[in-house]
Design a protein around this motif. Structure first.
Motif, PDB file in Angstrom:
ATOM      1  N   LEU A  92      16.842  -9.161   1.548  1.00 60.12           N
ATOM      2  CA  LEU A  92      16.821  -8.650   0.289  1.00 60.12           C
ATOM      3  C   LEU A  92      15.047  -7.504   0.440  1.00 60.12           C
ATOM      4  O   LEU A  92      14.895  -7.001   1.292  1.00 60.12           O
ATOM      5  CB  LEU A  92      15.744  -9.601  -0.720  1.00 60.12           C
ATOM      6  CG  LEU A  92      16.966 -11.009  -1.091  1.00 60.12           C
ATOM      7  CD1 LEU A  92      16.029 -12.234  -1.923  1.00 60.12           C
ATOM      8  CD2 LEU A  92      18.300 -10.587  -0.924  1.00 60.12           C
ATOM      9  N   ASP A  93      15.948  -6.702  -0.880  1.00 57.42           N
ATOM     10  CA  ASP A  93      15.017  -5.470  -0.703  1.00 57.42           C
ATOM     11  C   ASP A  93      14.806  -4.538   0.443  1.00 57.42           C
ATOM     12  O   ASP A  93      13.950  -4.289   0.950  1.00 57.42           O
ATOM     13  CB  ASP A  93      13.448  -6.017  -1.046  1.00 57.42           C
ATOM     14  CG  ASP A  93      13.254  -6.758  -2.589  1.00 57.42           C
ATOM     15  OD1 ASP A  93      14.268  -6.643  -3.685  1.00 57.42           O
ATOM     16  OD2 ASP A  93      11.822  -7.384  -3.027  1.00 57.42           O
ATOM     17  N   THR A  94      15.834  -4.197   0.863  1.00 56.16           N
ATOM     18  CA  THR A  94      15.707  -3.476   2.021  1.00 56.16           C
ATOM     19  C   THR A  94      15.553  -2.208   1.753  1.00 56.16           C
ATOM     20  O   THR A  94      15.370  -1.538   2.599  1.00 56.16           O
ATOM     21  CB  THR A  94      17.279  -3.520   2.652  1.00 56.16           C
ATOM     22  OG1 THR A  94      18.451  -3.362   1.768  1.00 56.16           O
ATOM     23  CG2 THR A  94      18.173  -5.181   3.290  1.00 56.16           C
ATOM     24  N   TRP A  95      15.587  -1.457   0.227  1.00 58.84           N
ATOM     25  CA  TRP A  95      15.344  -0.325   0.577  1.00 58.84           C
ATOM     26  C   TRP A  95      13.825  -0.123   0.730  1.00 58.84           C
ATOM     27  O   TRP A  95      12.728   0.987   1.012  1.00 58.84           O
ATOM     28  CB  TRP A  95      15.978   0.331  -1.105  1.00 58.84           C
ATOM     29  CG  TRP A  95      14.955  -0.522  -1.428  1.00 58.84           C
ATOM     30  CD1 TRP A  95      15.179  -1.678  -2.413  1.00 58.84           C
ATOM     31  CD2 TRP A  95      13.751  -1.004  -2.081  1.00 58.84           C
ATOM     32  NE1 TRP A  95      14.389  -2.438  -3.658  1.00 58.84           N
ATOM     33  CE2 TRP A  95      13.186  -1.805  -3.393  1.00 58.84           C
ATOM     34  CE3 TRP A  95      12.576  -0.192  -2.133  1.00 58.84           C
ATOM     35  CZ2 TRP A  95      11.418  -2.143  -4.338  1.00 58.84           C
ATOM     36  CZ3 TRP A  95      11.334  -0.118  -2.791  1.00 58.84           C
ATOM     37  CH2 TRP A  95      10.678  -1.344  -3.546  1.00 58.84           C
ATOM     38  N   ALA A  96      12.922  -0.770   0.925  1.00 67.98           N
ATOM     39  CA  ALA A  96      11.624  -0.867   0.420  1.00 67.98           C
ATOM     40  C   ALA A  96      11.098  -0.362   2.461  1.00 67.98           C
ATOM     41  O   ALA A  96      10.283   0.558   3.270  1.00 67.98           O
ATOM     42  CB  ALA A  96      10.775  -2.070   0.358  1.00 67.98           C
ATOM     43  N   LEU A  97      12.072  -0.983   3.303  1.00 66.79           N
ATOM     44  CA  LEU A  97      12.419   0.069   4.407  1.00 66.79           C
ATOM     45  C   LEU A  97      12.708   0.998   5.119  1.00 66.79           C
ATOM     46  O   LEU A  97      12.611   1.850   5.466  1.00 66.79           O
ATOM     47  CB  LEU A  97      13.138  -1.375   5.427  1.00 66.79           C
ATOM     48  CG  LEU A  97      11.487  -2.756   5.705  1.00 66.79           C
ATOM     49  CD1 LEU A  97      12.594  -4.607   6.352  1.00 66.79           C
ATOM     50  CD2 LEU A  97      10.496  -2.637   6.496  1.00 66.79           C
ATOM     51  N   LEU A  98      13.851   1.208   4.046  1.00 66.28           N
ATOM     52  CA  LEU A  98      15.140   2.001   5.132  1.00 66.28           C
ATOM     53  C   LEU A  98      13.816   3.348   3.921  1.00 66.28           C
ATOM     54  O   LEU A  98      14.372   4.445   4.897  1.00 66.28           O
ATOM     55  CB  LEU A  98      15.930   1.866   3.887  1.00 66.28           C
ATOM     56  CG  LEU A  98      16.802   0.225   4.705  1.00 66.28           C
ATOM     57  CD1 LEU A  98      18.422   0.785   4.213  1.00 66.28           C
ATOM     58  CD2 LEU A  98      17.099   1.260   6.122  1.00 66.28           C
ATOM     59  N   THR A  99      13.551   3.027   2.955  1.00 69.96           N
ATOM     60  CA  THR A  99      12.920   4.689   2.687  1.00 69.96           C
ATOM     61  C   THR A  99      11.949   4.889   3.360  1.00 69.96           C
ATOM     62  O   THR A  99      10.872   6.103   2.631  1.00 69.96           O
ATOM     63  CB  THR A  99      12.430   4.077   1.098  1.00 69.96           C
ATOM     64  OG1 THR A  99      12.255   3.416   0.075  1.00 69.96           O
ATOM     65  CG2 THR A  99      14.415   4.196   0.410  1.00 69.96           C
ATOM     66  N   ARG A 100      11.023   3.969   4.210  1.00 70.01           N
ATOM     67  CA  ARG A 100       9.390   4.510   4.702  1.00 70.01           C
ATOM     68  C   ARG A 100       9.772   5.862   5.086  1.00 70.01           C
ATOM     69  O   ARG A 100       9.972   6.350   5.704  1.00 70.01           O
ATOM     70  CB  ARG A 100       9.321   3.243   5.696  1.00 70.01           C
ATOM     71  CG  ARG A 100       8.862   1.934   5.275  1.00 70.01           C
ATOM     72  CD  ARG A 100       8.914   1.050   6.621  1.00 70.01           C
ATOM     73  NE  ARG A 100       7.847   1.729   7.254  1.00 70.01           N
ATOM     74  CZ  ARG A 100       6.872   0.857   8.522  1.00 70.01           C
ATOM     75  NH1 ARG A 100       7.780   0.211   8.426  1.00 70.01           N
ATOM     76  NH2 ARG A 100       6.075   1.711   8.594  1.00 70.01           N
ATOM     77  N   ALA A 101       8.636   7.312   3.980  1.00 73.42           N
ATOM     78  CA  ALA A 101       8.521   8.256   5.353  1.00 73.42           C
ATOM     79  C   ALA A 101       7.848   8.238   6.803  1.00 73.42           C
ATOM     80  O   ALA A 101       6.759   7.902   6.799  1.00 73.42           O
ATOM     81  CB  ALA A 101       7.437   8.861   4.272  1.00 73.42           C
TER      82      ALA A 101
END
Length: 740
Positions: free
Chosen positions: A585-594
């Motif tokens: 879940l909440d994969t955006w938190a890993l994919l949007t890391r700068a």
């Protein structure tokens, strides 16, 4: 030779112990300081050091000892010569801890070697004391530490702080020096003066022969027959085992199959190496992995006491006891966390690192070495085999394969398909059309069905949530403005369902918070943490136990029955028989890391969780299937993504294709260091960019061929600033994990 004014010694400290050129200790007495002491011991020191006392005699054979003095100043990062008195001739052997007079004070050090003559033309001071006759610094470890310090622009003392634990005198005296078995643990208090004597040093690069243990009277260890069944699923697996058993030096990058019992495979590799008469060293990321590997190693070696596990979590006595077992050759297999990569294992035949992409392998203390790079250097130094393994693959490991330095040990696609679970993506347009609620729901219909079916089969379900806590971030419910602390402007969070919002920075409670934009007092969740997710799932599945695993409490294992486990990345417990379903879940938190390694890290965390699923189970990932990282997960093909990542970094000029150093500090200090550094030709200086606490960060980039010249230039510049007593420090990191 530098003038005395360039030594960097504080002028408030007596410098009568230095010779005129300020580099090597002299024989000038320091009786004035000793005369201030009282008691019998002080009187003896005064009598021994007075001008009227009979002078001590130097040893007849090899009278000069080269000592690495525990001085943290970069410009003093070199050995110093001392005379060995006849009274210490028998115990002053290479590798022992010593005490010497340096700048008028008693300092710790290591005896590196003894030579017939000193290159210094002045007078030399005598050794003051041999702390212990135990040689704890092996020559090959000292040579490796010197190489690591040079690669990371650090000092030898900083590296050896990781290699040699503090002395525990009681354990040293009780541990027999000739017993082939590991002594019983002793957690007694150390003797007086036993703490803090793990000083640093360097030595020659002589590599010990395989007869080291035999010369100490230690009999060979009988190793049970090694099974090759687990490695037969990999085309090059059996050949790898046999090469290790034959004493050859294979270099391998191993991509483990989904659901692989990786501790057993590494234990089999170590057992094959041990059966061939050589030692092994295996490094893992954390204590949970170490416990699994320890159990597998005990099974593979038949409980012969042929291995020890080293970690920072051990007490001082137990850690030193196990260190001595390896240093004395009682054990030939050492496993441990990152500091174990410098463990004194004689006659190495194999070094291995598991999950080299885990950031726990990067040492947070200067000079910030990475366990993978240390083991690569050790494999070259010792002429041994190496295995870089994991469910995922880093760009650094892929570079080893593409350069031809290592072979790829991976299963064929047909074997991977038989062992991998079904991977379902939620995020495609047609699925959104059938399930509009999945756009905003954290548990879409596909995930809910997979969890329900797994629970009906009486199997556990794993749900990975990248954020810990309850609701780690809140915003105004009316205008969606992020809620910030009125005191320090830090982010507000909800620690529980009933607690008022509090600041994550200063910890102050903001019970009367009102939005500065619209004055609303209502808050909404911006990010949902693991504990809130567990609370929601407990309501959705009221008859199913829900467990959490994260910073507040990490579970090692869970039973193989119907339950829900909510875990943060890296804290996933192992389920008996595997999970029936895994939800990401909440994969955006890993994919949007700068972060330069954001994509690589996302796949690593997903594969780690997905590999805990049964091959008959289902993995549901809430992400767009068109993304390359999601496609790599769907196919369980980390090598394909690693090749893409390496190609992108080659085009953009990022590590590991190039060597890069990060300099962080006050703007004037960073500029001063760069001005003093003689950078190699073609080096690029990038920045500055703002850093924390008003500091700035500069990056220096050069090709791989100029990497050593870059690190030596930075180390030399740091030494010049140290000699000038520069007050503002500069943090130098070579090839850091975080570049953005």
């Amino acid at each position: 030779m530098a003038d005395q004014s360039d030594t960097g010694i504080d002028r408030s400290t007596s410098i009568s112990g230095l010779s005129q050129d300020g580099l090597f200790p002299s024989l000038e007495p320091v009786g004035k300081a000793a005369a201030k002491a009282t008691g019998k011991a002080a009187a003896e020191r005064v009598a021994g050091k007075s001008r009227t006392a009979k002078p001590r005699e130097a040893a007849a054979v090899l009278p000069v000892a080269r000592i690495c003095v525990d001085v943290p100043l970069p410009h003093l990062d070199r050995p110093f010569d001392y005379l060995v008195p006849t009274t210490l001739d028998a115990v002053a052997v290479p590798g022992v801890r010593v005490k010497v007079r340096f700048a008028g004070q008693l300092a710790d050090g290591f005896l590196l070697e003894r030579v017939a003559e000193s290159e210094h033309g002045g007078r030399l001071q005598f050794l003051d004391k041999v702390v212990s006759p135990e040689p704890v610094l092996r020559p090959e470890v000292a040579a490796l530490a010197r190489e690591v310090a040079d690669r990371y622009a650090g000092t030898l003392s900083d590296v050896l702080r990781l290699a040699v634990p503090p002395r525990h005198a009681a354990t040293e005296k009780r541990s027999p020096a000739t017993s082939p078995s590991v002594p019983a643990a002793d957690e007694g208090s150390p003797d007086e003066g036993s703490q803090g004597e793990g000083s640093q040093g360097e030595a020659s690069s002589d590599v010990p022969s395989s007869a080291a243990a035999r010369s100490a009277g230690i009999p060979p260890i009988a190793v049970p027959a090694v099974s090759e069944a687990g490695w037969r699923r990999y085309p090059a697996g059996v050949a790898l085992l046999r090469a290790l058993g034959d004493g050859r030096r294979p270099h391998a990058v191993w991509t483990a199959l989904p659901g692989e019992d990786w501790p057993a495979r590494l234990a089999e590799a170590a057992a094959s190496t041990l059966a061939g008469g050589r030692g092994a060293l295996i490094v893992v990321a954390d204590a949970r992995d170490l416990d699994r590997l320890d159990a597998a190693m005990t099974g593979a070696l038949g409980g012969t006491g042929a291995h020890v596990a080293l970690s920072a979590a051990l007490g001082p006595a137990e850690r030193y006891r196990r260190f001595l077992a390896a240093a004395r050759g009682h054990v030939k297999v050492v496993i441990g966390t990152r500091a174990a990569c410098l463990a004194p294992v004689a006659d190495l035949g194999l070094v291995a690192v598991w999950d080299d992409g885990d950031d726990l392998h990067a040492e947070p203390r200067a000079p910030y070495p990475h366990a993978r790079q240390v083991l690569l250097a050790r494999a070259e130094q010792a002429g041994c085999g190496i295995i870089v393994g994991g469910f995922a693959r880093t760009a650094e490991a892929q570079q080893l394969v593409e350069a031809g330095w290592a072979i790829e040990v991976a299963a064929g696609r047909d074997v991977v398909r038989r062992h991998m679970p079904q991977v379902v993506t939620v995020g495609e347009d047609d699925q959104m059309a059938r399930d509009p609620g999945a756009v905003s729901a954290r548990l879409p219909t596909a995930g809910w069905r997979a969890a329900r079916d797994a629970l009906l089969r009486n199997t556990p379900v794993l749900i990975q949530v990248p954020r810990r806590g309850y609701i780690p971030s809140v915003a105004c419910a009316e205008c969606h403005t992020p809620a910030r602390c009125p005191n320090c402007s830090g982010p507000l969070a909800l620690p529980s369902a009933t607690a008022p919002p509090s600041c994550r920075w200063c910890g102050r409670v903001a019970a009367a918070y009102a939005c500065p934009e619209c004055r609303s007092r209502r808050l909404r969740a911006s990010v949902v943490g693991a504990r809130r997710t567990a609370e929601e799932l407990a309501r959705a599945f009221p008859d199913t136990p829900v467990r959490t695993s994260g910073r507040d409490g990490v579970l090692a294992t869970v039973p193989g029955e119907a339950s829900i486990v909510v875990s943060t990345p890296g804290a996933e417990p192992v389920a008996h028989g595997g999970y029936g379903a895994v939800l990401l879940l909440d994969t955006w938190a890993l994919l949007t890391r700068a972060d330069l390694r954001g994509t690589e890290e996302a796949l690593r965390r997903w594969l780690t969780a997905a590999s805990l699923c049964r091959h008959t189970g289902t993995v549901v990932v809430v992400a767009d299937a068109s993304l390359a990282v999601v496609q790599a997960l769907v196919r369980f093909d980390p090598g394909w993504l690693a090749a893409r990542e390496l190609a992108d970094r080659r085009e953009l000029g990022f590590p590991p294709v190039v060597r890069m150093a990060s300099l962080t500090g006050a703007p004037a200090a960073v500029a001063d260091l760069l001005a003093a550094a003689k950078l190699p030709q073609g080096a690029e200086v990038l920045g500055p960019v703002p850093a924390a606490d008003g500091q700035e960060r500069m990056l220096v980039r050069t090709g791989r061929s100029g990497g050593r010249a870059l690190t030596l230039a930075l180390r030399s510049a740091a030494g010049l600033r140290s000699a000038r007593k520069a007050t503002d420090p500069v943090r130098v990191q070579v090839d850091p994990l975080d570049l953005l």
